[in-house]
Design a protein around this motif. Structure first.
Motif, PDB file in Angstrom:
ATOM      1  N   ALA A  33      40.265  37.128  34.690  1.00  0.00           N
ATOM      2  CA  ALA A  33      40.597  35.729  35.129  1.00  0.00           C
ATOM      3  C   ALA A  33      42.404  35.630  34.611  1.00  0.00           C
ATOM      4  CB  ALA A  33      40.045  35.502  32.853  1.00  0.00           C
ATOM      5  N   ILE A  34      42.711  34.915  35.105  1.00  0.00           N
ATOM      6  CA  ILE A  34      44.721  34.161  35.117  1.00  0.00           C
ATOM      7  C   ILE A  34      43.867  33.534  34.548  1.00  0.00           C
ATOM      8  CG2 ILE A  34      46.341  33.594  36.750  1.00  0.00           C
ATOM      9  CD1 ILE A  34      44.815  34.549  39.505  1.00  0.00           C
ATOM     10  N   ILE A  35      45.368  33.440  33.062  1.00  0.00           N
ATOM     11  CA  ILE A  35      45.362  32.396  32.439  1.00  0.00           C
ATOM     12  C   ILE A  35      47.047  32.493  32.512  1.00  0.00           C
ATOM     13  CG2 ILE A  35      45.434  32.120  29.538  1.00  0.00           C
ATOM     14  CD1 ILE A  35      43.161  35.478  31.302  1.00  0.00           C
ATOM     15  N   HIS A  36      47.443  31.007  31.818  1.00  0.00           N
ATOM     16  CA  HIS A  36      49.030  30.459  31.489  1.00  0.00           C
ATOM     17  C   HIS A  36      48.793  29.187  31.294  1.00  0.00           C
ATOM     18  CE1 HIS A  36      48.221  27.468  35.612  1.00  0.00           C
ATOM     19  NE2 HIS A  36      47.377  28.359  35.822  1.00  0.00           N
ATOM     20  N   ALA A  37      50.405  29.207  30.558  1.00  0.00           N
ATOM     21  CA  ALA A  37      50.092  27.218  29.721  1.00  0.00           C
ATOM     22  C   ALA A  37      49.043  25.991  30.521  1.00  0.00           C
ATOM     23  CB  ALA A  37      51.182  27.625  29.835  1.00  0.00           C
ATOM     24  N   LYS A  38      49.297  26.484  31.459  1.00  0.00           N
ATOM     25  CA  LYS A  38      48.504  25.235  32.087  1.00  0.00           C
ATOM     26  C   LYS A  38      47.483  25.033  32.317  1.00  0.00           C
ATOM     27  CE  LYS A  38      52.660  23.032  33.727  1.00  0.00           C
ATOM     28  NZ  LYS A  38      53.399  22.852  34.790  1.00  0.00           N
ATOM     29  N   GLY A  39      46.398  25.846  32.469  1.00  0.00           N
ATOM     30  CA  GLY A  39      44.991  26.557  32.653  1.00  0.00           C
ATOM     31  C   GLY A  39      44.771  28.092  32.210  1.00  0.00           C
ATOM     32  N   ALA A  40      43.368  28.164  33.083  1.00  0.00           N
ATOM     33  CA  ALA A  40      42.708  29.705  33.126  1.00  0.00           C
ATOM     34  C   ALA A  40      41.358  28.883  34.716  1.00  0.00           C
ATOM     35  CB  ALA A  40      41.429  30.293  32.355  1.00  0.00           C
ATOM     36  N   ARG A  41      41.785  30.405  34.914  1.00  0.00           N
ATOM     37  CA  ARG A  41      40.495  30.160  35.973  1.00  0.00           C
ATOM     38  C   ARG A  41      40.330  32.076  36.186  1.00  0.00           C
ATOM     39  NH1 ARG A  41      41.762  32.654  40.096  1.00  0.00           N
ATOM     40  NH2 ARG A  41      41.973  31.633  42.315  1.00  0.00           N
ATOM     41  N   SER A  42      39.486  31.908  37.230  1.00  0.00           N
ATOM     42  CA  SER A  42      38.517  33.177  37.681  1.00  0.00           C
ATOM     43  C   SER A  42      39.523  34.095  38.516  1.00  0.00           C
ATOM     44  CB  SER A  42      37.191  33.258  38.516  1.00  0.00           C
ATOM     45  OG  SER A  42      37.060  32.497  39.163  1.00  0.00           O
ATOM     46  N   TRP A  43      39.917  35.250  38.379  1.00  0.00           N
ATOM     47  CA  TRP A  43      40.235  36.206  38.939  1.00  0.00           C
ATOM     48  C   TRP A  43      39.189  37.153  40.198  1.00  0.00           C
ATOM     49  CZ3 TRP A  43      43.077  41.511  38.524  1.00  0.00           C
ATOM     50  CH2 TRP A  43      43.550  41.882  39.211  1.00  0.00           C
ATOM     51  N   ALA A  44      39.561  37.310  40.590  1.00  0.00           N
ATOM     52  CA  ALA A  44      38.393  37.809  42.265  1.00  0.00           C
ATOM     53  C   ALA A  44      39.434  39.555  42.029  1.00  0.00           C
ATOM     54  CB  ALA A  44      38.827  37.307  43.420  1.00  0.00           C
ATOM     55  N   GLY A  45      40.459  39.821  41.829  1.00  0.00           N
ATOM     56  CA  GLY A  45      41.332  41.382  41.484  1.00  0.00           C
ATOM     57  C   GLY A  45      42.138  41.541  42.539  1.00  0.00           C
ATOM     58  N   TYR A  46      42.823  42.029  43.116  1.00  0.00           N
ATOM     59  CA  TYR A  46      43.936  42.508  43.667  1.00  0.00           C
ATOM     60  C   TYR A  46      44.143  41.996  44.477  1.00  0.00           C
ATOM     61  CZ  TYR A  46      45.336  46.095  40.492  1.00  0.00           C
ATOM     62  OH  TYR A  46      45.767  47.292  38.940  1.00  0.00           O
ATOM     63  N   GLU A  47      43.002  41.378  45.826  1.00  0.00           N
ATOM     64  CA  GLU A  47      43.332  41.385  46.571  1.00  0.00           C
ATOM     65  C   GLU A  47      43.505  39.145  46.755  1.00  0.00           C
ATOM     66  OE1 GLU A  47      39.292  40.964  44.967  1.00  0.00           O
ATOM     67  OE2 GLU A  47      39.884  43.052  45.404  1.00  0.00           O
ATOM     68  N   ASP A  48      43.366  39.156  45.206  1.00  0.00           N
ATOM     69  CA  ASP A  48      43.506  37.432  44.224  1.00  0.00           C
ATOM     70  C   ASP A  48      45.194  37.625  44.815  1.00  0.00           C
ATOM     71  OD1 ASP A  48      42.681  34.998  44.249  1.00  0.00           O
ATOM     72  OD2 ASP A  48      41.656  35.467  42.541  1.00  0.00           O
ATOM     73  N   VAL A  49      45.999  38.066  45.341  1.00  0.00           N
ATOM     74  CA  VAL A  49      47.265  38.043  44.688  1.00  0.00           C
ATOM     75  C   VAL A  49      47.972  36.819  44.964  1.00  0.00           C
ATOM     76  CG1 VAL A  49      48.122  38.864  47.429  1.00  0.00           C
ATOM     77  CG2 VAL A  49      49.601  39.173  44.848  1.00  0.00           C
ATOM     78  N   ASP A  50      47.569  35.813  45.967  1.00  0.00           N
ATOM     79  CA  ASP A  50      47.569  34.452  45.735  1.00  0.00           C
ATOM     80  C   ASP A  50      48.034  33.550  44.773  1.00  0.00           C
ATOM     81  OD1 ASP A  50      48.765  35.001  48.189  1.00  0.00           O
ATOM     82  OD2 ASP A  50      47.035  34.629  49.812  1.00  0.00           O
ATOM     83  N   ALA A  51      46.986  34.131  43.924  1.00  0.00           N
ATOM     84  CA  ALA A  51      46.927  33.710  42.856  1.00  0.00           C
ATOM     85  C   ALA A  51      47.884  32.700  41.922  1.00  0.00           C
ATOM     86  CB  ALA A  51      45.123  33.471  42.410  1.00  0.00           C
ATOM     87  N   VAL A  52      48.458  34.702  41.789  1.00  0.00           N
ATOM     88  CA  VAL A  52      49.857  35.298  41.189  1.00  0.00           C
ATOM     89  C   VAL A  52      50.443  34.856  41.827  1.00  0.00           C
ATOM     90  CG1 VAL A  52      50.768  36.767  39.798  1.00  0.00           C
ATOM     91  CG2 VAL A  52      48.240  37.069  40.483  1.00  0.00           C
ATOM     92  N   LEU A  53      50.804  34.457  43.145  1.00  0.00           N
ATOM     93  CA  LEU A  53      51.819  33.953  43.407  1.00  0.00           C
ATOM     94  C   LEU A  53      52.318  32.386  43.142  1.00  0.00           C
ATOM     95  CD1 LEU A  53      52.077  36.197  46.967  1.00  0.00           C
ATOM     96  CD2 LEU A  53      53.519  36.390  45.095  1.00  0.00           C
ATOM     97  N   ALA A  54      51.150  31.968  43.384  1.00  0.00           N
ATOM     98  CA  ALA A  54      51.064  30.275  43.170  1.00  0.00           C
ATOM     99  C   ALA A  54      52.032  29.688  41.597  1.00  0.00           C
ATOM    100  CB  ALA A  54      49.696  30.056  43.549  1.00  0.00           C
ATOM    101  N   LEU A  55      51.791  30.617  41.177  1.00  0.00           N
ATOM    102  CA  LEU A  55      52.663  30.769  39.635  1.00  0.00           C
ATOM    103  C   LEU A  55      53.696  30.522  39.101  1.00  0.00           C
ATOM    104  CD1 LEU A  55      49.268  32.040  37.736  1.00  0.00           C
ATOM    105  CD2 LEU A  55      50.055  29.293  37.840  1.00  0.00           C
ATOM    106  N   LYS A  56      54.234  31.279  40.775  1.00  0.00           N
ATOM    107  CA  LYS A  56      56.215  31.328  40.437  1.00  0.00           C
ATOM    108  C   LYS A  56      56.798  30.944  39.811  1.00  0.00           C
ATOM    109  CE  LYS A  56      58.076  31.016  44.849  1.00  0.00           C
ATOM    110  NZ  LYS A  56      58.368  31.240  46.130  1.00  0.00           N
ATOM    111  N   ASP A  57      56.772  29.901  39.930  1.00  0.00           N
ATOM    112  CA  ASP A  57      57.791  28.768  39.395  1.00  0.00           C
ATOM    113  C   ASP A  57      57.665  28.389  38.018  1.00  0.00           C
ATOM    114  OD1 ASP A  57      59.311  29.426  41.826  1.00  0.00           O
ATOM    115  OD2 ASP A  57      57.801  27.125  42.548  1.00  0.00           O
ATOM    116  N   GLU A  58      56.697  28.297  37.437  1.00  0.00           N
ATOM    117  CA  GLU A  58      55.885  28.498  36.048  1.00  0.00           C
ATOM    118  C   GLU A  58      56.223  30.087  35.001  1.00  0.00           C
ATOM    119  OE1 GLU A  58      52.290  26.771  35.758  1.00  0.00           O
ATOM    120  OE2 GLU A  58      52.457  25.930  37.873  1.00  0.00           O
TER     121      GLU A  58
END
Length: 123
Positions: A33-58
């Motif tokens: 899972a990825i959890i941040h102030a505005k929500g949460a979603r499933s995380w597919a593992g290290y290959e899912d780096v783009d999902a984390v990069l999308a949060l870079k401004d937050e």
């Protein structure tokens, strides 16, 4: 002893976790899972780096929950995030859950990227 209720005015807390899941804001996410102030979603593992990069401004950094025990973060994953200005703090997922809740209650700009705690191996 005086008790103070913790509030999460601007964030969704991690309610609980168990073998193979996280409960966040009353919803269950199975697996990572990825959890941040505005929500949460499933995380597919290290290959899912783009999902984390999308949060870079937050966010300023992530708490990297590595499962039941602390483990090294994959080097390419860490380097990609750090190149984007996102710090990575690895720790066991149970510790990351608790730390995330404390930090967001303080209004910190953090996300938790969590590998699930798996059932202990049976002999």
């Amino acid at each position: 002893m005086q008790m103070t209720e913790v509030t999460y005015a601007d964030a969704i807390p991690i309610d609980s976790y168990g073998t193979g899941f996280f409960r966040i804001g009353g919803e269950v996410i199975k697996g990572g899972a990825i959890i941040h102030a505005k929500g949460a979603r499933s995380w597919a593992g290290y290959e899912d780096v783009d999902a984390v990069l999308a949060l870079k401004d937050e966010i300023d950094f992530i708490l990297m929950g590595t499962g039941a025990n602390m483990a090294p973060v994959q080097s390419a994953f860490r380097q990609t995030l750090e190149a984007a200005g996102i710090g990575v703090e690895p720790m066991a997922s149970p510790s990351a859950c608790r730390t995330y809740n404390v930090l967001v209650s303080e209004g910190r700009r953090v996300a938790a990227v969590m590998s699930p705690v798996e059932e202990a191996a049976k002999e």
